[in-house]
Each structure stands twice: as structure tokens, then as C-alpha cells.
Enzyme design. Structure first.
Site, PDB file in Angstrom:
ATOM      1  CG  ASP A  37      -1.874  -0.246   8.349  1.00 12.60           C
ATOM      2  OD1 ASP A  37      -2.702   0.744   7.794  1.00 12.60           O
ATOM      3  OD2 ASP A  37      -1.959  -1.339   7.390  1.00 12.60           O
ATOM      4  CG  ASP A  77       3.473  -7.024   7.457  1.00 16.79           C
ATOM      5  OD1 ASP A  77       3.107  -6.490   6.454  1.00 16.79           O
ATOM      6  OD2 ASP A  77       2.785  -7.600   8.285  1.00 16.79           O
ATOM      7  NE  ARG A  81      -0.812  -4.730  -0.393  1.00 19.68           N
ATOM      8  CZ  ARG A  81      -1.896  -3.638  -0.196  1.00 19.68           C
ATOM      9  NH1 ARG A  81      -2.885  -3.657  -1.113  1.00 19.68           N
ATOM     10  NH2 ARG A  81      -1.829  -2.871   0.702  1.00 19.68           N
ATOM     11  N   GLY A  87       0.771  -1.272  -0.135  1.00 19.77           N
ATOM     12  CA  GLY A  87       0.292  -0.007   0.014  1.00 19.77           C
ATOM     13  C   GLY A  87       0.860   1.289   0.030  1.00 19.77           C
ATOM     14  CG  MET A 134      -7.664   2.271   5.691  1.00 16.96           C
ATOM     15  SD  MET A 134      -6.636   2.512   4.433  1.00 16.96           S
ATOM     16  CE  MET A 134      -7.578   2.058   3.054  1.00 16.96           C
ATOM     17  N   GLY A 135      -6.023   0.428   9.107  1.00 20.08           N
ATOM     18  CA  GLY A 135      -5.166  -0.058  10.036  1.00 20.08           C
ATOM     19  C   GLY A 135      -5.280  -1.522   9.936  1.00 20.08           C
ATOM     20  NE  ARG A 136      -2.201  -4.685   7.289  1.00 24.80           N
ATOM     21  CZ  ARG A 136      -0.886  -4.936   6.604  1.00 24.80           C
ATOM     22  NH1 ARG A 136      -0.695  -5.497   5.783  1.00 24.80           N
ATOM     23  NH2 ARG A 136       0.175  -4.211   7.172  1.00 24.80           N
ATOM     24  CB  THR A 141       2.695   0.655   6.145  1.00 29.47           C
ATOM     25  OG1 THR A 141       1.411   0.308   6.669  1.00 29.47           O
ATOM     26  CG2 THR A 141       3.385   0.173   7.388  1.00 29.47           C
ATOM     27  CG  HIS A 200      -8.193   3.246  -0.573  1.00 30.56           C
ATOM     28  ND1 HIS A 200      -9.297   2.588  -0.164  1.00 30.56           N
ATOM     29  CD2 HIS A 200      -7.113   2.409  -0.545  1.00 30.56           C
ATOM     30  CE1 HIS A 200      -8.914   1.311  -0.174  1.00 30.56           C
ATOM     31  NE2 HIS A 200      -7.754   1.105  -0.547  1.00 30.56           N
ATOM     32  CG  ASP A 257       1.161  -2.850  10.709  1.00 23.93           C
ATOM     33  OD1 ASP A 257       1.725  -2.147   9.922  1.00 23.93           O
ATOM     34  OD2 ASP A 257       0.599  -3.815  10.077  1.00 23.93           O
TER      35      ASP A 257
HETATM   36  O1  F6P Z   1      -1.605  -1.854   4.565  1.00 22.23           O
HETATM   37  C1  F6P Z   1      -2.129  -0.633   4.616  1.00 22.23           C
HETATM   38  C2  F6P Z   1      -3.531  -0.218   4.467  1.00 22.23           C
HETATM   39  O2  F6P Z   1      -3.692   0.854   4.260  1.00 22.23           O
HETATM   40  C3  F6P Z   1      -4.610  -0.957   5.225  1.00 22.23           C
HETATM   41  O3  F6P Z   1      -4.626  -0.074   6.234  1.00 22.23           O
HETATM   42  C4  F6P Z   1      -5.682  -1.125   4.629  1.00 22.23           C
HETATM   43  O4  F6P Z   1      -6.611  -2.234   5.051  1.00 22.23           O
HETATM   44  C5  F6P Z   1      -5.139  -1.680   3.231  1.00 22.23           C
HETATM   45  O5  F6P Z   1      -3.777  -1.074   3.155  1.00 22.23           O
HETATM   46  C6  F6P Z   1      -5.985  -1.590   2.001  1.00 22.23           C
HETATM   47  O6  F6P Z   1      -5.286  -1.865   0.992  1.00 22.23           O
HETATM   48  P1  F6P Z   1      -5.841  -1.793  -0.592  1.00 22.23           P
HETATM   49  O7  F6P Z   1      -7.134  -1.491  -0.735  1.00 22.23           O
HETATM   50  O8  F6P Z   1      -4.629  -1.152  -1.259  1.00 22.23           O
HETATM   51  O9  F6P Z   1      -5.721  -3.332  -0.924  1.00 22.23           O
END
Ligand code: F6P
Length: 322
Positions: free
Chosen positions: A128, A103, A72, A11, A170-172, A126, A252, A130
């Protein structure tokens, strides 16, 4: 050491561009050649590259996103994809690779280093935050500021209409953005995965606030909370108390926008730090910033060790949100 490659992966995060600038300008000082790889590991497999020199990073310090683009790549997770990437690294004469990302990107970097013998150095980026081994990741603070701006605006309309707003950030699987933006935005409650969510006590607190004359409230909800997403939590709350509830999912927008002061400086510091580490002959490591100083740690620690949330900050909010 004559030539390094740099890529951004996963991301995007505001501050990646100042970081690319940091890598390129520090490497140029050391008389290293730099190749930029577009679209992360996908670009490595397809040899989607651009030579970079000091002037190629002019004017990017204030730009959000990443000029190298990001992706990705599932293919890179397969042996065949890695083999193609490594063939290209050899063909291009790249002696070490700088990976700017989170990560997932670092797992790829570790594989390139340990399995295929390509020296790699990771830079944590990132929103996040994290990642273990750095107090802050590139992009976190800018994302928090963006979320805060939204929270402040939503508070205006929440107050006008006497409503409860749940704002999802956000923050996964981590609550760093929710915690920081929530405390700074004066949220009545902050819901994060690191702390068990008790909806009954949240409702009781909201009711108590109303009894004391509070007419509107803000709750900041981290997307990865075990109680559900903001819509699910909102509907549970609506069934229990009589509050007019609205939900705003920031999404986003938190990843975009010009990097703030902190992420520009952090990006450049870590970019230069990565080049220094490569020149010292270190590899399979991540450069982070801990207590204001560059810290070099094994790259696998970044995901194997858990970065703890600041519980004092959470408690501070409980005291403030009365
Ligand atoms: O890893 C960063 C992040 O922004 C998370 O907080 C979120 O869940 C994820 O990416 C969403 O990513 P994408 O929509 O690009 O798959």
C-alpha cells in the site's frame, strides 16, 4: 546484544524475502545470532521458530511472499497474548526484535517495546505504501508493476471491443498503487480516496472523449474510494452514459510474484539498516529510505503522521489523459 529475532507480519509484500536476507546476512556479519519467527506475532506466541544463518537465506532473493510466513493475530492484541509472546522472547534469549510489516504490525512492535521492554525495530513492508517515514515501502513497486502488466493487457481487449474498463487495485485506504499504475498505464481517469470523486465530471469527460473519437477508456479505481468499489462506480456510470462497461478486480495477485529490482535492493538496504540501528542501541524506531538515504524515525510516526500522495503525479495524468 547477542541474539535478534526477525518476523514478517500483516499482508505479505514482494521483497520481504530479500529483506529477511538483508537482516540475516548483516546480523551474521556482526556476529549476532538470528532466530526467524514464523507467522508473525502468532508464531511468537506459539514459539514457532527457526534458527537462521547466512546459508538459510540462500536462493530466496528472487522469491515472492515470505519464507517466514505471515499472519494477523487478534490474540496478540490482548494482554494475555502479549505476555505469552514476551515470555517466549525471554526464554529464547532474544535481545531485540525486527518486525517487517505495515502499520498494524508496528503498533504491536511499539507495544512490545514500551509496555514490555523488548527493543524493537520496524521495517516498512506493505504494497500500500501508506507508511510515513519512507519514500517507498517494500512491495509497493512490484505490486505497481503487476497492476501495470494487467492494465496493459486489459487495454488490448478494451480497444478491441470499444469498452470502458474499470480496474480496481488494492490500497486499503490509500491511492498510491492506483496513482502510480494509472499514470504509467495511461489511464483516462484515476479514482483515489485522497481526492474527492465527482462522478458527474468523470462521465462528462468520458462523453467528451467519445465525441473526439475515443472508442475505449481505462479507469483505475483504488479499492478504498468513497464513491464505492469498482462495480458500484461502474453501475453509476452506466446509468449516465452509453458505454459498454466491464470491471476487473486485480485483488491478491498484486501481492505475489518475484520482487522487482527496486524491492530487492530496498529490502536488503532496510534489512541491513535495521541491524545497524540495533547495533547502535536504538529502539522503538522504524528504518525507512528517504531521498536514497536510510532514515530512522520513531515507530509511531509511521502511522500517526500522514504520508501525502504526490499531487503533481495526479495532475500530470490529467494533462496526459486527453
Ligand atoms: O494491507 C495490504 C493489503 O494488501 C490492502 O491493500 C488490502 O486491502 C488488504 O491488504 C487485504 O488483505 P487480506 O485479504 O490479506 O486481509
Amino acid at each position: 546484544m547477542r541474539k535478534i529475532g526477525v518476523l514478517t507480519s500483516g499482508g505479505d509484500a514482494s521483497g520481504m524475502n530479500p529483506c529477511i536476507r538483508g537482516v540475516v546476512r548483516a546480523a551474521t556479519q556482526e556476529e549476532l545470532e538470528v532466530v526467524g519467527i514464523r507467522r508473525g506475532y502468532a508464531g511468537l506466541i506459539e514459539q514457532d521458530i527457526q534458527p537462521m544463518d547466512a546459508s538459510s537465506v540462500s536462493g530466496i532473493i528472487c522469491q515472492g511472499g515470505t519464507i517466514l510466513k505471515t499472519a494477523r493475530s487478534d490474540y496478540f492484541m490482548q494482554q494475555e497474548g502479549q505476555r505469552k509472546a514476551v515470555d517466549n522472547i525471554r526464554k529464547m534469549g532474544i535481545d531485540a526484535l525486527v518486525v517487517i510489516g505495515g502499520d498494524g504490525s508496528f503498533k504491536g512492535a511499539k507495544m512490545l517495546d514500551e509496555v514490555w521492554g523488548v527493543p524493537t525495530v520496524g521495517i516498512p513492508a506493505t504494497i500500500d505504501n501508506d507508511i510515513w517515514g519512507t519514500d517507498f515501502t517494500i512491495g509497493f513497486m512490484s505490486a505497481v508493476n503487476t497492476a501495470l502488466e494487467a492494465i496493459d493487457k486489459i487495454r488490448d481487449t478494451a480497444t478491441s471491443h470499444n469498452r470502458l474498463f474499470l480496474i480496481e487495485v488494492m490500497g486499503r485506504t490509500s491511492g498510491f498503487i492506483a496513482l502510480w499504475a494509472g499514470v504509467a498505464g495511461g489511464a483516462e481517469d484515476i479514482v483515489i480516496p485522497e481526492i474527492p470523486t465527482n462522478l458527474d465530471s468523470i462521465c462528462a469527460k468520458l462523453e467528451e472523449g467519445r465525441r473526439r473519437g475515443k472508442t475505449s477508456s481505462i479507469m483505475v479505481v483504488a479499492e478504498g474510494d468513497e464513491a464505492g468499489n469498482a462495480f458500484e462506480i461502474a453501475s453509476k456510470i452506466e446509468q449516465t452514459i452509453h458505454y459498454e462497461v466491464r470491471v476487473a478486480v486485480l485483488g491478491h495477485m498484486q501481492r505475489g510474484g518475484a520482487p522487482g529490482v527496486w524491492d530487492r535492493i530496498l529490502g536488503m538496504k532496510l534489512g541491513k539498516g535495521a541491524v545497524d540501528v540495533i547495533c547502535e542501541g536504538k529502539r522503538n524506531v522504524m528504518v525507512g529510505l528517504v531521498n536514497g538515504k536510510i532514515k530512522v524515525s520513531p515507530i509511531e510516526d509511521s502511522w500517526k503522521r500522514k504520508k501525502e500522495i504526490d499531487l503533481e503525479l495526479y495532475r500530470l495524468n490529467q494533462i496526459m489523459a486527453t
